[in-house]
Design an enzyme around this catalytic site. Structure first.
Site, mmCIF file in Angstrom:
data_model
loop_
_atom_site.group_PDB
_atom_site.id
_atom_site.type_symbol
_atom_site.label_atom_id
_atom_site.label_comp_id
_atom_site.label_asym_id
_atom_site.label_seq_id
_atom_site.Cartn_x
_atom_site.Cartn_y
_atom_site.Cartn_z
ATOM 1 C CD GLU A 36 -43.050 -33.740 -19.471
ATOM 2 O OE1 GLU A 36 -43.043 -34.877 -19.946
ATOM 3 O OE2 GLU A 36 -43.878 -32.879 -19.815
ATOM 4 C CD GLN A 89 -8.219 -33.477 -28.931
ATOM 5 O OE1 GLN A 89 -7.200 -32.809 -29.032
ATOM 6 N NE2 GLN A 89 -8.668 -34.256 -29.891
ATOM 7 C CB THR A 143 -42.892 -37.507 4.405
ATOM 8 O OG1 THR A 143 -44.038 -38.080 5.045
ATOM 9 C CG2 THR A 143 -42.453 -36.281 5.206
ATOM 10 C CG HIS A 144 -43.142 -41.739 2.834
ATOM 11 N ND1 HIS A 144 -42.180 -42.715 2.829
ATOM 12 C CD2 HIS A 144 -43.087 -41.170 4.075
ATOM 13 C CE1 HIS A 144 -41.585 -42.766 4.008
ATOM 14 N NE2 HIS A 144 -42.108 -41.828 4.783
ATOM 15 C CG ASN A 156 1.145 -32.211 -23.014
ATOM 16 O OD1 ASN A 156 0.443 -32.213 -24.026
ATOM 17 N ND2 ASN A 156 2.051 -33.140 -22.760
ATOM 18 C CE LYS A 216 -51.961 -34.328 -22.156
ATOM 19 N NZ LYS A 216 -50.917 -35.322 -21.969
ATOM 20 C CB SER A 230 -10.070 -31.174 -30.387
ATOM 21 O OG SER A 230 -8.876 -30.407 -30.320
ATOM 22 C CG ASN A 261 -48.435 -32.171 -22.780
ATOM 23 O OD1 ASN A 261 -49.347 -32.503 -22.027
ATOM 24 N ND2 ASN A 261 -48.334 -32.589 -24.023
ATOM 25 C CE1 TYR A 295 -3.530 -33.822 -23.021
ATOM 26 C CE2 TYR A 295 -2.345 -35.141 -24.632
ATOM 27 C CZ TYR A 295 -3.414 -34.334 -24.303
ATOM 28 O OH TYR A 295 -4.361 -34.037 -25.246
ATOM 29 C CE LYS A 330 -9.870 -29.441 -25.068
ATOM 30 N NZ LYS A 330 -9.056 -30.277 -24.161
ATOM 31 C CB SER A 384 -51.086 -33.361 -27.424
ATOM 32 O OG SER A 384 -51.463 -34.474 -28.192
HETATM 33 N N1 ARG Z 1 -5.898 -30.648 -28.170
HETATM 34 C C1 ARG Z 1 -5.186 -31.228 -27.111
HETATM 35 C C2 ARG Z 1 -6.125 -31.446 -25.912
HETATM 36 O O1 ARG Z 1 -7.122 -30.890 -25.877
HETATM 37 C C3 ARG Z 1 -4.073 -30.334 -26.674
HETATM 38 C C4 ARG Z 1 -2.946 -31.035 -26.032
HETATM 39 C C5 ARG Z 1 -2.209 -31.847 -27.024
HETATM 40 N N2 ARG Z 1 -1.086 -32.455 -26.448
HETATM 41 C C6 ARG Z 1 -0.405 -33.443 -27.054
HETATM 42 N N3 ARG Z 1 0.616 -33.926 -26.400
HETATM 43 N N4 ARG Z 1 -0.769 -33.933 -28.209
HETATM 44 O O2 ARG Z 1 -5.843 -32.214 -25.050
#
Ligand code: ARG
Length: 461
Positions: free
Chosen positions: A292, A324, A157-158, A112, A285, A25, A287, A319, A327, A279
């Site tokens: 949008e 993960q 309204t509407h 964790n 045009k 990650s 736009n 956990y 994020k 366009s």
């Molecule tokens: N990269 C992990 C996350 O974002 C960190 C926590 C990992 N924990 C584990 N028990 N493998 O969740």
């Protein structure tokens, strides 16, 4: 090759490339490096204070971590996918920097509690940016409102023309919405402001840690109360993305109005060339792509909210790695929302409102029929329902003759009731109509001026 410290000797083989790919990650969570280091420094200081490590070790850890932060900020660090995430990458950088003593940092904690602490710290810090953007947007809306307390336009309204209102009245509605968004953000921040650090993997720890100390160091209100809940809780992520979604929905409504208002059918607003797109085939045009896209991007944020709810809903405590992905959902929602806010803000403050067009449209739409009804009630003692019926007959008469109610002569009006006087003619003007709506929260310019002052005090100080 870099060795992932979380793979101990009990593994006979390294992870497969595919496992590495799905598991890593770092491309996303490297954004948390500052918070991760901040959390680690607080943890190291606490370990020192509690004599779990000695002072020398504490100093080494803290100095090393600070140097790593500098290295990252000077672009000197290349993160490794093999090391999975930001936590393992920083730990491995620390080993390189200060040697074996780096191995003491992870005493009495787990990734964790580490990751959830990082994420809470990140939300707390970015929320200040978000709140400022919201405030700035309110300022734009208030500035345009100030200049348009008596700019008459159709109120809908509407999507049918209903009654005359002012542009200020319309824009002040959004000031209220954004005001609620800001207070919602504050509520969400209050609830998330509990420090999970020290929960360790899920059970707490046998080391004599001081969670109140790290809580203070990191600026949290208080420590979390249950280690299991602490590491598996992502309610705050859901709430935060919900707050972002609702702001996105509000921006989408404004965006939709900008799209409508800038079309030839309304022609209420002229987007400057720098904010219009062309366009590839139709040479004439211009736009409103910016608006949008804001309307479209709010869909992404809502989808992220649904994704986050779904990630959490089937997870047994505590956990699991599914978490993960929180994020990428948070960062994507936040980045898109900040962009949308800036775009809508720019469109509004750089566009020109076509006051003539707005006024013309309201004046040819019988939008003051309700005012006439009210006059019959207030001046001739009609019951509201009788007045409503009589006005309906007049509107029908006008539509057959293809004229507006305000162009009827007194004589024509008196055909419907001889007691009607010239003062009835006055209420048919759209300007008089907005001036008369002086009930609290109504569209009268006098009200708007007061509400603007109130909003400046409440939101911009
Ligand atoms: N990269 C992990 C996350 O974002 C960190 C926590 C990992 N924990 C584990 N028990 N493998 O969740």
């Amino acid at each position: 090759m870099k060795k992932n410290p979380s793979r101990n000797v009990h593994f006979s083989k390294g992870p497969s490339d595919l496992l590495d790919t799905i598991n890593s990650s770092i491309d996303i969570d490297q954004r948390l490096y500052r918070e991760d280091i901040m959390g680690s420094i607080a943890h190291a200081k606490m370990l020192g204070k509690q004599k779990i490590i000695n002072k020398k070790e504490q100093t080494k850890l803290v100095t090393g971590l600070k140097e790593i932060q500098k290295d990252i900020e000077k672009n000197k660090v290349v993160f490794s996918k093999k090391l999975e995430d930001i936590h393992m990458n920083i730990e491995s950088l620390l080993f390189k920097k200060i040697g074996k003593v780096a191995g003491k940092l992870h005493t009495a904690r787990s990734r964790n509690d580490q990751v959830v602490t990082d994420l809470k710290l990140w939300i707390k810090s970015e929320s200040k940016v978000l709140d400022n953007e919201l405030k700035f947007f309110q300022k734009t809306l208030l500035n345009i409102s100030k200049e348009n307390v008596d700019t008459v336009m159709p109120g809908y309204t509407h999507l049918q023309i209903a009654q005359p209102i002012t542009l200020a009245h319309h824009l002040l509605a959004y000031v209220e919405m954004i005001g609620r968004d800001r207070s919602r953000l504050k509520d969400c921040l209050y609830r998330l402001d509990e420090n999970p650090l020290g929960s360790a993997a899920l059970a707490g720890t046998s080391f004599p840690i001081d969670r109140k100390f790290t809580t203070k160091q990191l600026g949290f209100r208080e420590p979390t109360k249950n280690a299991m809940d602490s590491v598996s809780d992502r309610d705050f992520v859901i709430e935060f993305i919900f707050v972002l979604s609702l702001i996105g929905v509000h921006l989408s409504r404004i965006a939709e109005e900008i799209v409508l208002w800038s079309s030839q059918h309304f022609d209420f607003i002229k987007l400057p060339d720098e904010l219009s797109t062309g366009s590839s085939i139709m040479p004439q045009k211009k736009n409103p792509d910016g608006a949008e896209l804001v309307r479209g991007k709010s869909n992404l944020i809502i989808s992220n909210l649904m994704a986050m709810l779904n990630i959490v809903k089937n997870l047994p405590l505590s956990y699991s790695k599914d978490l993960q992905d929180d994020k990428s959902l948070i960062f994507n929602s936040y980045d898109n929302l900040i962009l949308c806010l800036r775009v809508i803000n720019e469109i509004l403050y750089k566009s020109n409102f076509n006051k003539t067009k707005m006024r013309e449209l309201v004046d040819k739409s019988n939008a003051t029929a309700t005012d006439f009804t009210n006059w019959l009630v207030q001046s001739l003692g009609y019951s509201f329902r009788d007045a409503y019926k009589l006005t309906g007959r007049i509107v029908l008469y006008c539509s057959k003759k293809k004229i507006n109610i305000d162009s009827l002569s007194l004589k024509e009006l008196q055909k419907f009731d001889i007691k009607i006087t010239t003062s009835a003619k006055k209420v048919l003007s759209s300007v008089n109509s907005v001036n008369s709506k002086s009930s609290f929260g109504g569209t009268s310019p006098k009200n708007a001026k007061k509400i603007i002052q109130f909003a400046i005090k409440k939101y911009l100080k």
